[in-house]
Motif scaffolding. Structure first.
Motif: not given
Length: 290
Positions: A192-201
């Motif tokens: 959710x965080x390590x991969x999800x945050x950059x993918x969200x941006x």
């Protein structure tokens, strides 16, 4: 957003990322330790809030869960503030016109509310951007084991494996049933965080680029801090910057016998990204403006 806003954002991001260096197993001087302690406020260090004084948040695992839940808590906080502001606008208009329904209809076209929505989205994503090193560090901490004892020979001729415990919770033996149950939380947090945050941006920026919205005032107000410091054709360069931040955090929290080589690895990561940026020039317009 102005150039000074970008400078402040990058400074805060640098401080939050640099705080991860405090976890290196190196003989830091006393001044460096004091500096890391002061900088820990930028990495959302809840130890500074003395949560152990409150029974509800006493213990490492509860504080860890609180830190991992902070993006959701902040989302609720910003949503609540926006709803309160919308209610205040509606109440003011309803009292002035004595037409509550008409005031509610006009609220949907309110420029003030639209401006507040833009600023709220920008503020939340900016805080999430600054939280990123902390979220990755806390996610990885669930896999961070430290060896306490070496392998020991037993009277029956077998060898007892070395004792390894979770660094954040020494009472938890690594590979034990209790530790395996924490794997799920760690995996979800990393996804959710390590991969999800950059993918969200990147998804936001890709959608903006695909719809030619990168120069629209509303898109700039909401997401401009992610790309306006780059050339327009290099809107995706924030992904490279985020990968660099991720690698720096992962290198910093890697506790092993090669810890003394970590500063060299860190310097190579920073230098590599800098050389690539100088070669391709995604920051060219900011250098020309300065």
């Amino acid at each position: 957003p102005t150039v000074s806003t970008f400078v402040h954002m990058k400074l805060l991001a640098l401080l939050s990322t640099a705080d991860a260096l405090s976890s290196l197993t190196l003989p830091w001087p006393a001044d460096a330790k004091a500096l890391f302690s002061a900088m820990s406020i930028f990495s959302w260090n809840l130890e500074l809030a003395y949560l152990d004084c409150f029974p509800l948040w006493r213990g490492y695992l509860r504080k860890l869960l609180l830190q991992l839940a902070m993006p959701l808590l902040l989302l609720g906080f910003y949503t609540g503030l926006l709803m309160l502001y919308a209610f205040a606008l509606w109440a003011t208009r309803a009292c002035r016109t004595l037409e509550p329904l008409n005031a509610l209809i006009k609220l949907g076209r309110s420029k003030r509310l639209a401006h507040a929505l833009d600023r709220t989205i920008c503020a939340y994503l900016a805080v999430l951007y600054l939280m990123y090193p902390m979220l990755v560090t806390r996610s990885v901490s669930l896999f961070d084991c430290r060896q306490i004892t070496a392998a020991q020979p037993l009277p029956d001729g077998t060898v007892a494996p070395p004792l390894r415990v979770l660094d954040g919770m020494p009472r938890v033996v690594c590979e034990s049933d209790e530790h395996v149950r924490l794997y799920g939380l760690g995996i979800v947090a990393l996804v959710v965080y390590a991969a999800g945050v950059p993918l969200l941006f990147l998804a936001i920026l890709y959608k903006g680029a695909a719809s030619s919205s990168l120069r629209l005032p509303q898109f700039e107000a909401r997401f401009g801090f992610l790309y306006l410091r780059f050339e327009l054709d290099w809107w995706w360069w924030e992904g490279v910057v985020t990968i660099r931040r991720l690698l720096l955090v992962l290198v910093a929290v890697a506790r092993d016998a090669a810890a003394l080589r970590t500063p060299l690895i860190t310097a190579k990561i920073i230098g590599g990204e800098k050389r690539v940026a100088e070669t391709f020039g995604p920051y060219e317009h900011l250098r020309a403006a300065s």
